[in-house]
Enzyme design. Sequence first.
Site, mmCIF file in Angstrom:
data_model
loop_
_atom_site.group_PDB
_atom_site.id
_atom_site.type_symbol
_atom_site.label_atom_id
_atom_site.label_comp_id
_atom_site.label_asym_id
_atom_site.label_seq_id
_atom_site.Cartn_x
_atom_site.Cartn_y
_atom_site.Cartn_z
ATOM 1 N N HIS A 54 0.826 -1.205 0.000
ATOM 2 C CA HIS A 54 0.000 0.000 0.000
ATOM 3 C C HIS A 54 0.857 1.251 0.000
ATOM 4 O O HIS A 54 2.093 1.189 0.085
ATOM 5 C CB HIS A 54 -0.962 -0.011 1.190
ATOM 6 N N CYS A 71 3.396 -4.773 6.699
ATOM 7 C CA CYS A 71 3.073 -4.582 5.291
ATOM 8 C C CYS A 71 4.234 -3.989 4.508
ATOM 9 O O CYS A 71 5.237 -3.570 5.065
ATOM 10 C CB CYS A 71 1.839 -3.689 5.152
#
Length: 233
Positions: free
Chosen positions: A181, A197
């Site tokens: 992301h 992440c």
Amino acid sequence: MLTRRKFAALGAVAGLAACTTPELAPVARSAAAAPPQHPPLPAFYAAITDEPYPIPAVPPGALDPALWRQWVANPWGDHPHGTIIVDPDSALLFFIDSPDRALRYGVSVGAAGFDWEGTARLQFRRAWPRWTVPESMIARKPELEPHSVAHGGMDPGPGNPMGARALYLFQNGIDTLYRIHGDASPRELGHAVSSGCIRMLNQDVIDLHDRAVHGASVIVLRSVKPKGVAGVY
């Protein structure tokens, strides 16, 4: 193989460094320090004004040229077009375009990402996604409860840590809770800063989102760094 166990956050550990100090020539007191010289950033790191929310330009000198988005020779020519390969130790993500070339991006890798390896499937992509905080994170930070799944998550836009785009990774039809992301700051690239992440500049994640292939493999290489790389989120 990816397992739920491998999503656990890792503890901080002290690093070792060589400590030999070279002898330096004396510097005249009157000498003024030369301002740092930075190569001009590529035009694609300029401000983006045609998105639902503004994306500021990357400041000059804030991003190491080694982490700029760039075409490189494909190190994995046997993988099909659309494959995404993440090298956590080098903080680099590769989008396989052809047997001969790949597009390389600088990323920041979460502490848990250094213990996460294997192959997932790019299940879907979202522009300006909502952020639904996992229960495990709410247990550590109860103030995030208003952004839980039950409450519908956090609205997209400035302040949402998912940034401008998100790619969602599944294995055997199950959400790994692992994401690629946006919303990275230029100076954090190359460091462990996100909880589990892979985080990218908004300019870069928009580019990757537009190139990504639904159902493609996302391969996270094994980290050979010592256990205990620290990250914060």
